[in-house]
Design a protein around this motif. Structure first.
Motif, short mmCIF file in Angstrom:
data_model
loop_
_atom_site.label_atom_id
_atom_site.label_comp_id
_atom_site.label_asym_id
_atom_site.label_seq_id
_atom_site.Cartn_x
_atom_site.Cartn_y
_atom_site.Cartn_z
N CYS A 1 0.72 -1.18 0.01
CA CYS A 1 0.08 -0.06 -0.01
C CYS A 1 0.80 1.42 -0.04
O CYS A 1 1.89 1.30 0.47
CB CYS A 1 -0.78 0.22 1.32
N THR B 1 0.47 3.72 1.80
CA THR B 1 0.87 4.25 3.34
C THR B 1 2.10 3.46 3.82
O THR B 1 2.75 4.05 4.40
CB THR B 1 -0.18 3.47 4.11
N HIS C 1 -0.78 -3.99 6.15
CA HIS C 1 -2.03 -4.17 6.98
C HIS C 1 -3.06 -4.50 6.14
O HIS C 1 -4.43 -4.05 6.30
CB HIS C 1 -2.23 -2.59 7.33
N GLN C 2 -2.77 -5.40 4.95
CA GLN C 2 -4.08 -6.08 4.15
C GLN C 2 -3.66 -7.61 4.42
O GLN C 2 -3.03 -8.09 3.33
CB GLN C 2 -3.89 -5.54 2.83
N CYS D 1 -8.03 -2.92 2.57
CA CYS D 1 -7.69 -1.56 2.45
C CYS D 1 -8.33 -0.35 1.81
O CYS D 1 -9.34 0.27 2.32
CB CYS D 1 -6.00 -1.38 2.54
ZN LIG Z 1 -3.52 0.81 2.93
#
Ligand SMILES: [Zn+2]
Ligand SMILES: [Zn+2]
Length: 334
Positions: free
Chosen positions: A42, A44, A63-64, A150
Protein backbone atom coordinates in the motif's frame (compact mmCIF):
# COMPACT_ATOMS: atom_id res chain seq x y z
CA UNK A 1 9.68 -17.07 10.95
CA UNK A 2 10.84 -15.14 7.92
CA UNK A 3 9.98 -11.42 7.94
CA UNK A 4 10.93 -8.33 5.95
CA UNK A 5 11.89 -5.86 8.67
CA UNK A 6 12.21 -2.05 8.53
CA UNK A 7 14.85 -0.72 10.94
CA UNK A 8 15.36 2.83 9.70
CA UNK A 9 13.58 5.49 7.66
CA UNK A 10 15.02 5.64 4.16
CA UNK A 11 13.99 6.20 0.52
CA UNK A 12 12.59 2.92 -0.81
CA UNK A 13 15.21 2.97 -3.60
CA UNK A 14 17.81 2.05 -0.93
CA UNK A 15 15.87 -1.19 -0.34
CA UNK A 16 15.59 -0.68 3.45
CA UNK A 17 13.47 -3.79 4.11
CA UNK A 18 15.75 -6.65 5.22
CA UNK A 19 14.88 -10.34 5.38
CA UNK A 20 15.33 -11.61 8.93
CA UNK A 21 14.56 -14.70 10.98
CA UNK A 22 12.38 -13.56 13.90
CA UNK A 23 10.97 -15.76 16.68
CA UNK A 24 7.44 -16.95 15.86
CA UNK A 25 4.99 -14.60 17.66
CA UNK A 26 3.00 -16.13 20.53
CA UNK A 27 -0.69 -15.22 20.88
CA UNK A 28 -1.51 -13.54 24.22
CA UNK A 29 -4.90 -13.69 25.97
CA UNK A 30 -7.71 -13.10 23.47
CA UNK A 31 -5.31 -13.15 20.55
CA UNK A 32 -4.92 -15.48 17.57
CA UNK A 33 -1.79 -16.57 15.72
CA UNK A 34 -2.32 -16.24 11.96
CA UNK A 35 -0.24 -18.09 9.36
CA UNK A 36 -0.11 -15.46 6.61
CA UNK A 37 -0.66 -16.49 3.01
CA UNK A 38 -0.88 -13.05 1.38
CA UNK A 39 -0.35 -9.41 2.32
CA UNK A 40 -1.16 -6.47 0.08
CA UNK A 41 1.26 -3.57 -0.39
CA UNK A 42 0.00 0.00 0.00
CA UNK A 43 1.09 3.63 -0.53
CA UNK A 44 0.86 4.04 3.24
CA UNK A 45 3.86 1.70 3.52
CA UNK A 46 5.86 4.05 1.29
CA UNK A 47 4.87 6.88 3.66
CA UNK A 48 6.04 4.81 6.63
CA UNK A 49 9.35 3.73 5.05
CA UNK A 50 10.19 7.23 3.83
CA UNK A 51 9.19 8.95 7.08
CA UNK A 52 6.01 10.83 6.15
CA UNK A 53 4.07 8.57 8.55
CA UNK A 54 6.82 7.35 10.91
CA UNK A 55 6.17 3.86 12.33
CA UNK A 56 7.51 2.32 15.52
CA UNK A 57 10.96 0.85 14.70
CA UNK A 58 11.91 -1.86 14.05
CA UNK A 59 8.62 -2.85 12.42
CA UNK A 60 7.12 -5.50 10.18
CA UNK A 61 4.90 -3.49 7.78
CA UNK A 62 1.68 -4.58 6.07
CA UNK A 63 -2.01 -4.04 6.89
CA UNK A 64 -3.90 -6.08 4.27
CA UNK A 65 -3.36 -9.55 5.66
CA UNK A 66 -5.08 -12.82 4.73
CA UNK A 67 -4.20 -16.10 6.39
CA UNK A 68 -5.41 -19.00 8.50
CA UNK A 69 -5.79 -19.27 12.27
CA UNK A 70 -2.96 -21.47 13.49
CA UNK A 71 -3.16 -21.10 17.29
CA UNK A 72 -5.54 -19.58 19.84
CA UNK A 73 -4.42 -17.54 22.84
CA UNK A 74 -6.09 -18.18 26.19
CA UNK A 75 -9.77 -17.24 26.14
CA UNK A 76 -9.89 -16.71 22.35
CA UNK A 77 -13.14 -18.27 21.09
CA UNK A 78 -14.31 -16.39 17.98
CA UNK A 79 -12.45 -18.62 15.49
CA UNK A 80 -11.44 -22.26 15.22
CA UNK A 81 -8.09 -23.49 13.95
CA UNK A 82 -7.90 -23.28 10.14
CA UNK A 83 -10.46 -20.45 9.72
CA UNK A 84 -9.51 -18.02 6.98
CA UNK A 85 -9.26 -14.49 8.37
CA UNK A 86 -8.36 -10.98 7.30
CA UNK A 87 -6.62 -8.23 9.28
CA UNK A 88 -6.87 -4.54 8.27
CA UNK A 89 -5.35 -1.20 9.29
CA UNK A 90 -7.19 -0.96 12.62
CA UNK A 91 -5.14 -3.13 14.98
CA UNK A 92 -6.62 -1.92 18.25
CA UNK A 93 -8.38 0.97 19.98
CA UNK A 94 -8.97 1.60 23.71
CA UNK A 95 -12.62 0.47 23.71
CA UNK A 96 -13.48 2.84 26.58
CA UNK A 97 -13.32 6.43 25.32
CA UNK A 98 -16.37 8.32 24.00
CA UNK A 99 -15.22 7.76 20.40
CA UNK A 100 -14.88 3.99 20.87
CA UNK A 101 -18.19 3.76 22.72
CA UNK A 102 -19.92 5.84 20.07
CA UNK A 103 -18.86 3.58 17.20
CA UNK A 104 -16.09 5.92 16.04
CA UNK A 105 -13.09 3.90 17.22
CA UNK A 106 -11.23 5.19 14.15
CA UNK A 107 -10.90 8.50 16.04
CA UNK A 108 -9.67 6.92 19.32
CA UNK A 109 -6.55 8.68 20.67
CA UNK A 110 -5.09 5.24 21.41
CA UNK A 111 -5.74 3.99 17.84
CA UNK A 112 -2.98 1.60 16.73
CA UNK A 113 -2.34 0.74 13.08
CA UNK A 114 -1.35 -2.73 11.87
CA UNK A 115 2.18 -2.66 10.47
CA UNK A 116 2.77 0.78 12.02
CA UNK A 117 2.35 0.51 15.80
CA UNK A 118 2.12 -3.31 15.82
CA UNK A 119 3.87 -5.84 13.59
CA UNK A 120 1.96 -6.56 10.39
CA UNK A 121 1.90 -8.85 7.40
CA UNK A 122 5.29 -8.76 5.64
CA UNK A 123 6.06 -12.05 7.42
CA UNK A 124 5.02 -15.67 7.71
CA UNK A 125 3.06 -15.17 10.94
CA UNK A 126 1.40 -12.44 12.96
CA UNK A 127 -0.73 -12.16 16.11
CA UNK A 128 -3.79 -9.99 16.58
CA UNK A 129 -6.69 -9.69 19.01
CA UNK A 130 -9.49 -11.92 17.72
CA UNK A 131 -11.82 -8.91 17.88
CA UNK A 132 -9.74 -7.21 15.17
CA UNK A 133 -9.77 -10.12 12.67
CA UNK A 134 -12.55 -10.84 10.17
CA UNK A 135 -13.94 -13.94 8.51
CA UNK A 136 -13.02 -13.81 4.81
CA UNK A 137 -15.78 -14.80 2.35
CA UNK A 138 -14.80 -17.81 0.19
CA UNK A 139 -15.50 -15.90 -3.03
CA UNK A 140 -11.97 -14.46 -3.26
CA UNK A 141 -8.54 -16.10 -3.43
CA UNK A 142 -6.15 -15.08 -0.64
CA UNK A 143 -4.32 -12.61 -2.89
CA UNK A 144 -7.52 -11.14 -4.39
CA UNK A 145 -8.95 -10.54 -0.93
CA UNK A 146 -6.06 -8.37 0.32
CA UNK A 147 -6.96 -5.05 -1.42
CA UNK A 148 -10.49 -5.32 -0.04
CA UNK A 149 -9.03 -4.87 3.45
CA UNK A 150 -7.56 -1.42 2.72
CA UNK A 151 -8.60 0.27 -0.52
CA UNK A 152 -11.92 -1.58 -0.31
CA UNK A 153 -12.83 -0.99 3.33
CA UNK A 154 -11.64 2.63 3.32
CA UNK A 155 -13.50 3.29 0.06
CA UNK A 156 -16.60 1.86 1.69
CA UNK A 157 -16.16 4.27 4.60
CA UNK A 158 -15.74 7.18 2.15
CA UNK A 159 -18.92 6.12 0.39
CA UNK A 160 -21.02 5.70 3.52
CA UNK A 161 -19.72 9.01 4.99
CA UNK A 162 -20.75 10.76 1.76
CA UNK A 163 -24.35 9.97 2.74
CA UNK A 164 -25.16 8.78 -0.79
CA UNK A 165 -28.56 7.16 -1.31
CA UNK A 166 -29.90 4.81 -3.96
CA UNK A 167 -30.36 6.47 -7.33
CA UNK A 168 -28.41 9.64 -6.47
CA UNK A 169 -25.52 11.16 -8.41
CA UNK A 170 -21.95 10.61 -7.19
CA UNK A 171 -18.77 12.31 -8.42
CA UNK A 172 -15.34 10.68 -8.01
CA UNK A 173 -12.30 12.97 -8.32
CA UNK A 174 -9.23 10.84 -9.12
CA UNK A 175 -9.51 7.18 -10.06
CA UNK A 176 -7.00 4.98 -8.17
CA UNK A 177 -7.26 1.74 -6.21
CA UNK A 178 -9.98 2.90 -3.81
CA UNK A 179 -12.11 4.63 -6.47
CA UNK A 180 -12.08 1.44 -8.64
CA UNK A 181 -13.80 -0.37 -5.82
CA UNK A 182 -16.08 2.52 -4.80
CA UNK A 183 -17.54 2.83 -8.30
CA UNK A 184 -18.55 -0.85 -8.28
CA UNK A 185 -20.32 -0.52 -4.94
CA UNK A 186 -22.04 2.73 -6.00
CA UNK A 187 -23.26 1.18 -9.28
CA UNK A 188 -24.54 -1.82 -7.31
CA UNK A 189 -26.52 0.64 -5.16
CA UNK A 190 -28.05 2.15 -8.31
CA UNK A 191 -26.16 5.45 -8.21
CA UNK A 192 -25.11 7.41 -11.31
CA UNK A 193 -21.35 7.88 -11.18
CA UNK A 194 -19.36 10.70 -12.80
CA UNK A 195 -15.56 10.32 -12.83
CA UNK A 196 -13.19 13.31 -12.99
CA UNK A 197 -9.67 12.24 -13.95
CA UNK A 198 -7.08 13.30 -16.49
CA UNK A 199 -5.62 9.96 -17.62
CA UNK A 200 -7.21 8.48 -20.77
CA UNK A 201 -6.58 4.95 -19.44
CA UNK A 202 -8.28 5.77 -16.15
CA UNK A 203 -11.29 7.21 -17.98
CA UNK A 204 -11.63 4.09 -20.12
CA UNK A 205 -11.49 1.87 -17.06
CA UNK A 206 -14.06 4.10 -15.31
CA UNK A 207 -16.45 3.70 -18.26
CA UNK A 208 -15.88 -0.06 -18.28
CA UNK A 209 -16.80 -0.13 -14.58
CA UNK A 210 -20.04 1.76 -15.21
CA UNK A 211 -19.27 5.51 -15.12
CA UNK A 212 -22.05 7.44 -16.86
CA UNK A 213 -19.67 10.26 -17.80
CA UNK A 214 -15.95 10.98 -17.50
CA UNK A 215 -14.07 14.25 -17.79
CA UNK A 216 -11.37 16.48 -16.30
CA UNK A 217 -11.72 17.94 -12.80
CA UNK A 218 -12.52 21.39 -14.27
CA UNK A 219 -15.25 20.03 -16.59
CA UNK A 220 -18.99 20.42 -16.06
CA UNK A 221 -20.83 17.08 -15.65
CA UNK A 222 -24.31 16.71 -17.22
CA UNK A 223 -25.95 16.71 -13.76
CA UNK A 224 -25.19 18.26 -10.37
CA UNK A 225 -23.70 15.85 -7.81
CA UNK A 226 -25.50 14.86 -4.63
CA UNK A 227 -22.19 13.66 -3.20
CA UNK A 228 -18.56 13.73 -4.28
CA UNK A 229 -15.44 11.97 -3.08
CA UNK A 230 -12.05 13.56 -3.70
CA UNK A 231 -9.22 11.00 -3.88
CA UNK A 232 -6.62 13.40 -5.31
CA UNK A 233 -3.60 14.73 -3.39
CA UNK A 234 -4.05 18.27 -4.78
CA UNK A 235 -5.90 21.27 -3.34
CA UNK A 236 -7.55 22.58 -6.53
CA UNK A 237 -10.09 19.76 -6.75
CA UNK A 238 -11.88 21.01 -3.61
CA UNK A 239 -13.36 24.18 -5.21
CA UNK A 240 -13.83 22.26 -8.47
CA UNK A 241 -15.93 19.61 -6.72
CA UNK A 242 -17.90 22.15 -4.64
CA UNK A 243 -18.77 24.04 -7.82
CA UNK A 244 -20.59 21.02 -9.32
CA UNK A 245 -22.16 19.85 -6.05
CA UNK A 246 -25.96 20.02 -5.70
CA UNK A 247 -27.43 22.22 -2.92
CA UNK A 248 -27.11 20.42 0.42
CA UNK A 249 -24.50 18.09 -1.11
CA UNK A 250 -21.46 16.71 0.68
CA UNK A 251 -17.84 16.51 -0.45
CA UNK A 252 -15.73 13.82 1.24
CA UNK A 253 -11.94 14.27 1.25
CA UNK A 254 -10.47 10.77 1.15
CA UNK A 255 -6.75 11.53 1.33
CA UNK A 256 -4.64 11.86 4.47
CA UNK A 257 -2.87 14.98 3.25
CA UNK A 258 -3.05 17.38 0.33
CA UNK A 259 0.26 18.10 -1.41
CA UNK A 260 -0.64 21.75 -1.97
CA UNK A 261 -3.04 24.09 -0.13
CA UNK A 262 -6.77 24.24 -0.83
CA UNK A 263 -7.38 27.57 -2.64
CA UNK A 264 -9.58 30.18 -0.89
CA UNK A 265 -13.24 29.11 -1.09
CA UNK A 266 -15.76 31.72 -2.22
CA UNK A 267 -18.46 31.36 0.42
CA UNK A 268 -21.47 32.41 -1.64
CA UNK A 269 -20.42 30.44 -4.74
CA UNK A 270 -19.06 27.24 -3.19
CA UNK A 271 -20.33 26.76 0.37
CA UNK A 272 -23.69 28.50 0.61
CA UNK A 273 -26.83 26.34 0.26
CA UNK A 274 -25.76 23.95 3.03
CA UNK A 275 -22.86 22.32 1.21
CA UNK A 276 -20.58 20.26 3.46
CA UNK A 277 -16.94 19.14 3.45
CA UNK A 278 -15.87 16.10 5.48
CA UNK A 279 -12.53 14.30 5.86
CA UNK A 280 -12.04 10.59 6.61
CA UNK A 281 -9.61 9.13 9.15
CA UNK A 282 -8.66 5.43 9.46
CA UNK A 283 -11.38 2.76 9.50
CA UNK A 284 -13.54 1.00 12.05
CA UNK A 285 -14.07 -2.75 12.37
CA UNK A 286 -17.66 -2.22 11.25
CA UNK A 287 -16.44 -0.87 7.88
CA UNK A 288 -14.56 -4.13 7.20
CA UNK A 289 -17.31 -6.34 8.64
CA UNK A 290 -19.94 -4.74 6.39
CA UNK A 291 -17.85 -4.36 3.28
CA UNK A 292 -16.32 -7.86 2.96
CA UNK A 293 -19.65 -9.73 2.51
CA UNK A 294 -20.93 -6.91 0.28
CA UNK A 295 -17.85 -7.25 -1.96
CA UNK A 296 -18.49 -11.00 -2.21
CA UNK A 297 -22.15 -10.41 -3.08
CA UNK A 298 -21.55 -7.79 -5.83
CA UNK A 299 -18.93 -9.38 -6.54
CA UNK A 300 -15.84 -7.15 -6.58
CA UNK A 301 -12.81 -9.22 -7.58
CA UNK A 302 -9.70 -7.01 -7.54
CA UNK A 303 -6.94 -7.49 -10.09
CA UNK A 304 -3.64 -8.32 -8.40
CA UNK A 305 0.03 -8.67 -9.26
CA UNK A 306 1.85 -11.15 -7.03
CA UNK A 307 5.38 -10.93 -5.61
CA UNK A 308 7.37 -13.11 -3.21
CA UNK A 309 7.92 -11.87 0.36
CA UNK A 310 11.63 -11.31 -0.33
CA UNK A 311 10.69 -9.08 -3.30
CA UNK A 312 8.94 -6.50 -1.06
CA UNK A 313 11.46 -3.72 -1.80
CA UNK A 314 11.12 -4.23 -5.55
CA UNK A 315 7.33 -4.35 -5.35
CA UNK A 316 7.23 -1.06 -3.39
CA UNK A 317 9.63 0.63 -5.85
CA UNK A 318 7.27 -0.40 -8.68
CA UNK A 319 4.31 0.90 -6.65
CA UNK A 320 6.07 4.25 -6.22
CA UNK A 321 6.71 4.38 -9.97
CA UNK A 322 3.06 3.59 -10.72
CA UNK A 323 4.06 0.41 -12.54
CA UNK A 324 1.90 -2.18 -10.77
CA UNK A 325 -1.04 -3.72 -12.62
CA UNK A 326 -3.98 -3.65 -10.23
CA UNK A 327 -2.94 -4.14 -6.59
CA UNK A 328 0.47 -5.48 -5.53
CA UNK A 329 0.41 -8.48 -3.19
CA UNK A 330 3.16 -10.39 -1.36
CA UNK A 331 2.42 -14.11 -1.52
CA UNK A 332 4.06 -16.28 1.17
CA UNK A 333 5.44 -19.77 0.53
CA UNK A 334 3.74 -22.63 2.35
ZN1 LIG B 1 -3.42 0.69 2.95
ZN1 LIG C 1 -10.91 4.74 22.40
Amino acid sequence: MKAMVLKEISPIENEPLKMEALPDPVPGPGQILVKISACGICHTELDEIEGRLPPRLPIVLGHQIVGRVERLGSGAAKFILGDRVGIAWINSACGKCPFCKGGRENLCSAFRGTGCHANGGYAQYTVVSEDFAYFMPERFSDAEATPLLCAGAIGYRDLTLSGIMKGQTLGLFGFGASAHIVIQTARYWGCEVFVFTRGEEHRNLAKKLGALWTGSPEDEPPKKLHCAIDFTPVGETVPQALRVLEKGGRLVLAVIRKRNPIPPLDYSQLLWDEKEIKSVANITRKDAQEFLPLAAEIPIIPEVQEFKLEEANRALILLKQGKIQGAGVLKMDD
